[in-house]
Write an enzyme that holds these catalytic residues in place. Sequence first.
Site, mmCIF file in Angstrom:
data_model
loop_
_atom_site.group_PDB
_atom_site.id
_atom_site.type_symbol
_atom_site.label_atom_id
_atom_site.label_comp_id
_atom_site.label_asym_id
_atom_site.label_seq_id
_atom_site.Cartn_x
_atom_site.Cartn_y
_atom_site.Cartn_z
ATOM 1 N N ARG A 98 -17.004 -109.641 70.531
ATOM 2 C CA ARG A 98 -16.622 -108.510 71.860
ATOM 3 C C ARG A 98 -17.992 -107.467 71.246
ATOM 4 N NH1 ARG A 98 -11.373 -105.617 72.665
ATOM 5 N NH2 ARG A 98 -12.448 -103.970 74.493
ATOM 6 N N TYR A 253 -10.403 -100.427 86.069
ATOM 7 C CA TYR A 253 -12.298 -100.603 85.945
ATOM 8 C C TYR A 253 -13.165 -100.252 87.055
ATOM 9 C CZ TYR A 253 -10.461 -103.165 82.607
ATOM 10 O OH TYR A 253 -9.399 -103.501 81.408
#
Length: 435
Positions: A98, A253
């Site tokens: 990540r 988002y």
Amino acid sequence: MTKKTGLKIAVIGGGSSYTPEIVEGFIKNYEQLPIRELWLVDIEAGKHKLDIVGELAKRMVVKSGLPIEVHLTLDRRQAIAGADFVSTQMRVGLLEARKWDEHIPNKYGVIGQETTGPGGMMKALRTIPVLLDICKDIEELAPDAWLLNFTNPAGMVTEAITRHSKVKSIGLCNAPIGLHKWLSDKYQTTPEHIYTEFVGLNHLHWVTRVEIEGEDKLTELLDKREEYSGKNVPATEWDLDFLRGLGGFPSYYLKYFYLTDVMLEEQLESLKTKGTRAEVVKRVEDELFELYKDPDLQEKPKQLEQRGGAYYSEAAVNLMVSLYNDRRDIQTLNVANGKTLDFLPEDAAIEVNCVVTGTGPITLPVTKVPEQAKGLIHAVKTYERLTIEAAITGDREIALQAMASHPLVPSVKIAKAMLDEMLEQNKPYLPAFFK
């Protein structure tokens, strides 16, 4: 689903720091979801965490006095065999992968985020083949099981499963339940007096109706600058004039798309001081596992809510309870589109309200889709479908098309350079691309 007592549940990615939350949910809901066997599964690289969090899970169950057997295993097939529910909360490549999903795009002046943009694409490429492999085991060993997928990017992963396997699968996100908690708090009411309508895709949704005790509150919410944001997305202010005309309360988002410059600036700033979000999360996780090791700890520690996925387990347990008891309540889920959004393919995964019955979710029609949301939904869905195809075939040409078609990627040149570097960085997890 057929009711039986003594359910078997397999949690794949059982060594996750979130596990105590789902175990707490199972304990609280035992009356409506009588679990006999809970299997926590992980891989060799996660064994150390599985042992720590698994022992805490056992202590929690002992404290509850319930007859739930907790099994810890690295044998996925044994865990899946005969399961009623399989829940996935895994991270292929762990937080180290990540870190690069976030870091490499930033180097090119692009948003680096684990589910949105190039980072989300890499996570999908690593995850989809592994989950389809797990689906083969479910088809063989537990053909009637429900697979509840939390593994991000949840929409893409769910779509890959529904299109490329026979498993009954539903995708889940913690954003809807998080919004309900925020609204309950703001309006001093309980979730059953709140109705919200979600339209869009996972991590790309607009809430087009917000009713509190039957009263429309959407205009009021769009009129204020109050911020509902996740732990993992910085709280940047929306432009008030823009918000009022949007026709839907945007998922946080969407800031990556609507406020790209500010969000990128915040990421680059944070990179200098705190490191990427992955590095911040790793520090939180290390602290959590230190707490979990304490032999006197018998409950979920408060600090777990500092992670971006707070409440996800509540959403998971709610969904299991509704499927098992044919509750017919409304939940926001990731399911196949069918004819709900007429501008998307029928087999595309979308995030909308569904009535949850014993035989699965029934999608509710949407009453409002803001015209200005359609283009972005369609563009991101195109990128998602290309990414799914690339994940399954390992075809670099398709991967480049996917990368270049994402609205946050500024040019083919940058797409190509980023793709090459990111594939190389992910080589151990992407065998299909390095035949």
